[in-house]
Design a protein around this motif. Structure first.
Motif, PDB file in Angstrom:
ATOM      1  N   LEU A 158       0.595  -1.552  -0.123  1.00 34.26           N
ATOM      2  CA  LEU A 158      -0.089   0.161   0.160  1.00 34.26           C
ATOM      3  C   LEU A 158       1.155   1.130   0.015  1.00 34.26           C
ATOM      4  O   LEU A 158       0.197   2.266  -1.012  1.00 34.26           O
ATOM      5  CB  LEU A 158      -0.991   0.042   1.032  1.00 34.26           C
ATOM      6  CG  LEU A 158      -2.335  -1.106   1.272  1.00 34.26           C
ATOM      7  CD1 LEU A 158      -2.516  -1.314   2.343  1.00 34.26           C
ATOM      8  CD2 LEU A 158      -2.613  -1.182   0.086  1.00 34.26           C
ATOM      9  N   LEU A 159       2.157   1.291   1.309  1.00 29.90           N
ATOM     10  CA  LEU A 159       2.746   2.828   0.939  1.00 29.90           C
ATOM     11  C   LEU A 159       3.489   2.377  -0.257  1.00 29.90           C
ATOM     12  O   LEU A 159       3.947   3.872  -0.985  1.00 29.90           O
ATOM     13  CB  LEU A 159       3.596   2.623   2.378  1.00 29.90           C
ATOM     14  CG  LEU A 159       3.587   1.945   3.316  1.00 29.90           C
ATOM     15  CD1 LEU A 159       3.837   1.770   4.473  1.00 29.90           C
ATOM     16  CD2 LEU A 159       2.245   3.185   3.817  1.00 29.90           C
ATOM     17  N   ASP A 160       4.283   1.435  -1.089  1.00 27.95           N
ATOM     18  CA  ASP A 160       4.858   1.406  -2.653  1.00 27.95           C
ATOM     19  C   ASP A 160       3.888   2.167  -3.216  1.00 27.95           C
ATOM     20  O   ASP A 160       4.493   3.072  -4.306  1.00 27.95           O
ATOM     21  CB  ASP A 160       5.342   0.401  -2.792  1.00 27.95           C
ATOM     22  CG  ASP A 160       6.078   0.665  -4.107  1.00 27.95           C
ATOM     23  OD1 ASP A 160       7.162   0.571  -4.104  1.00 27.95           O
ATOM     24  OD2 ASP A 160       5.884   0.012  -5.093  1.00 27.95           O
ATOM     25  N   ARG A 161       2.520   1.251  -3.404  1.00 23.00           N
ATOM     26  CA  ARG A 161       1.509   2.635  -4.379  1.00 23.00           C
ATOM     27  C   ARG A 161       1.659   3.855  -4.572  1.00 23.00           C
ATOM     28  O   ARG A 161       1.700   4.933  -5.131  1.00 23.00           O
ATOM     29  CB  ARG A 161       0.131   1.831  -4.030  1.00 23.00           C
ATOM     30  CG  ARG A 161      -0.895   2.107  -4.990  1.00 23.00           C
ATOM     31  CD  ARG A 161      -2.215   1.293  -5.227  1.00 23.00           C
ATOM     32  NE  ARG A 161      -2.367   0.015  -4.717  1.00 23.00           N
ATOM     33  CZ  ARG A 161      -3.129  -0.932  -5.015  1.00 23.00           C
ATOM     34  NH1 ARG A 161      -4.521  -0.199  -4.604  1.00 23.00           N
ATOM     35  NH2 ARG A 161      -2.648  -2.204  -5.141  1.00 23.00           N
ATOM     36  N   ILE A 162       1.735   3.763  -2.928  1.00 21.56           N
ATOM     37  CA  ILE A 162       0.873   5.726  -2.327  1.00 21.56           C
ATOM     38  C   ILE A 162       2.010   6.902  -3.070  1.00 21.56           C
ATOM     39  O   ILE A 162       2.774   7.317  -3.687  1.00 21.56           O
ATOM     40  CB  ILE A 162       0.865   5.835  -1.140  1.00 21.56           C
ATOM     41  CG1 ILE A 162      -0.467   6.207  -0.261  1.00 21.56           C
ATOM     42  CG2 ILE A 162       1.167   7.476  -0.872  1.00 21.56           C
ATOM     43  CD1 ILE A 162      -0.871   5.660   0.159  1.00 21.56           C
TER      44      ILE A 162
ATOM     45  N   VAL B  37       2.389   7.135  -6.884  1.00 18.26           N
ATOM     46  CA  VAL B  37       1.926   7.720  -7.029  1.00 18.26           C
ATOM     47  C   VAL B  37       2.004   9.163  -7.591  1.00 18.26           C
ATOM     48  O   VAL B  37       1.704   9.906  -8.546  1.00 18.26           O
ATOM     49  CB  VAL B  37       0.117   7.176  -6.801  1.00 18.26           C
ATOM     50  CG1 VAL B  37      -0.737   8.243  -6.907  1.00 18.26           C
ATOM     51  CG2 VAL B  37      -0.251   5.935  -7.527  1.00 18.26           C
ATOM     52  N   ARG B  38       2.381   9.223  -6.635  1.00 18.61           N
ATOM     53  CA  ARG B  38       3.416  10.614  -5.566  1.00 18.61           C
ATOM     54  C   ARG B  38       3.937  10.754  -7.046  1.00 18.61           C
ATOM     55  O   ARG B  38       4.297  11.958  -7.148  1.00 18.61           O
ATOM     56  CB  ARG B  38       3.507  11.036  -4.458  1.00 18.61           C
ATOM     57  CG  ARG B  38       2.342  10.736  -3.480  1.00 18.61           C
ATOM     58  CD  ARG B  38       2.811  10.965  -2.099  1.00 18.61           C
ATOM     59  NE  ARG B  38       1.923  10.771  -0.896  1.00 18.61           N
ATOM     60  CZ  ARG B  38       0.938  11.933  -0.500  1.00 18.61           C
ATOM     61  NH1 ARG B  38       1.308  13.489  -1.060  1.00 18.61           N
ATOM     62  NH2 ARG B  38      -0.276  11.925   0.723  1.00 18.61           N
ATOM     63  N   ARG B  39       4.838  10.130  -7.093  1.00 19.01           N
ATOM     64  CA  ARG B  39       6.350  10.343  -7.784  1.00 19.01           C
ATOM     65  C   ARG B  39       5.988  10.335  -9.345  1.00 19.01           C
ATOM     66  O   ARG B  39       6.449  11.351  -9.920  1.00 19.01           O
ATOM     67  CB  ARG B  39       7.272   9.713  -7.738  1.00 19.01           C
ATOM     68  CG  ARG B  39       8.323   9.100  -8.515  1.00 19.01           C
ATOM     69  CD  ARG B  39       9.147   8.191  -8.000  1.00 19.01           C
ATOM     70  NE  ARG B  39       9.258   6.917  -8.204  1.00 19.01           N
ATOM     71  CZ  ARG B  39       8.575   5.651  -7.866  1.00 19.01           C
ATOM     72  NH1 ARG B  39       9.241   6.110  -5.988  1.00 19.01           N
ATOM     73  NH2 ARG B  39       8.775   4.239  -7.314  1.00 19.01           N
ATOM     74  N   ALA B  40       4.861   9.672  -9.579  1.00 23.49           N
ATOM     75  CA  ALA B  40       4.419   9.509 -11.074  1.00 23.49           C
ATOM     76  C   ALA B  40       3.869  10.678 -10.991  1.00 23.49           C
ATOM     77  O   ALA B  40       4.080  11.710 -12.561  1.00 23.49           O
ATOM     78  CB  ALA B  40       3.765   8.862 -11.160  1.00 23.49           C
ATOM     79  N   TYR B  41       3.001  11.397 -10.248  1.00 21.38           N
ATOM     80  CA  TYR B  41       2.388  13.157 -10.250  1.00 21.38           C
ATOM     81  C   TYR B  41       3.639  13.941 -10.519  1.00 21.38           C
ATOM     82  O   TYR B  41       3.906  14.927 -11.405  1.00 21.38           O
ATOM     83  CB  TYR B  41       1.093  13.219  -9.030  1.00 21.38           C
ATOM     84  CG  TYR B  41       0.789  14.534  -9.656  1.00 21.38           C
ATOM     85  CD1 TYR B  41      -0.213  14.979 -10.626  1.00 21.38           C
ATOM     86  CD2 TYR B  41       1.296  15.276  -8.585  1.00 21.38           C
ATOM     87  CE1 TYR B  41      -0.764  15.810 -10.259  1.00 21.38           C
ATOM     88  CE2 TYR B  41       0.267  16.705  -8.588  1.00 21.38           C
ATOM     89  CZ  TYR B  41      -0.450  16.741  -9.669  1.00 21.38           C
ATOM     90  OH  TYR B  41      -1.019  18.409  -9.533  1.00 21.38           O
TER      91      TYR B  41
END
Length: 222
Positions: A198-202, A205-209
């Motif tokens: 879950l933390l890795d997904r967050i 997504v933040r990094r991609a944005y």
């Protein structure tokens, strides 16, 4: 890990035709292959029929379950407008953010209406599309409601639905899982592993944005 069939259906339904066909079917497990084959097979006849239609036909509120499977088949075959109102201008670029399947004795209209109300409350436009499902999985769904949103708002809509609807269901599943563990098993749970995904997904997504914003900022300054 036990696969969630509904989650697989929602995932494949949310993909564009190009992204769906880019999947290597041989790398999927059997149940995933079945969901994949179903989604792929259902898009072909819909795509052919769409060529003869001025626009996709969307089922909107009030939603009603077909009384008989024959009715569901007729709706899917003729693409009849079973709701009121015109399809929105963004429908050709729409994305399916989630789906709800109904089978004999089990309806899905209330779930679809709930999802639509949640998105509307969040200021995200949406339409609910109805289609018949070919009976090639067990249990065999006979109808499906697709919650459609503008493509550009797909990720935001998914996040809203996760927070307001689906996360509560996942929480209930986790509570049930923890409840059956022994004291030793519960204390022995590795929280870093448990929450790592879950933390890795967050973080991703933040990094991609952030990277996309930085890229566009740099390009505009050149």
């Amino acid at each position: 890990m036990q696969l969630n069939i509904e989650e697989l259906r929602r995932h494949y339904a949310s993909l564009s035709d190009e992204a769906l066909r880019a999947i290597n079917r041989t790398e999927l497990v059997e149940i995933a292959q079945q969901c994949y084959d179903q989604e792929l097979a259902q898009r072909e006849p819909l795509k052919k029929k769409a060529e003869n239609l001025p626009r996709p036909v969307i089922r909107v509120a009030p939603l009603e379950e077909p009384e008989h499977e024959e009715v569901a088949e007729e709706v899917a075959e003729d693409q009849l407008d079973a709701g009121s109102g015109d399809a929105p201008e963004w429908i050709e670029e729409a994305a399916c953010v989630c789906t709800f399947s109904s089978s004999a004795g089990i309806g899905a209209t209330s779930d679809a209406e709930n999802a639509r109300d949640v998105l509307t409350e969040a200021g995200i436009p949406c339409h609910v599309a109805y289609r018949h499902i070919a009976p090639n999985l067990t249990p065999q769904p006979r109808a499906e409601y697709r919650v459609m949103v503008p493509g550009a708002l797909n990720l935001e809509a998914a996040s809203v639905l996760d927070k307001e609807i689906f996360n509560a269901e996942i929480e209930a599943e986790w509570r049930g899982h923890f409840a059956v563990l022994t004291d030793e098993e519960l204390i022995g749970v590795n929280q870093d592993v448990l929450f790592g995904g879950l933390l890795d997904r967050i973080e991703r997504v933040r990094r991609a944005y952030d990277e996309e914003v930085a890229r566009r900022t740099k390009t505009s300054q050149q």
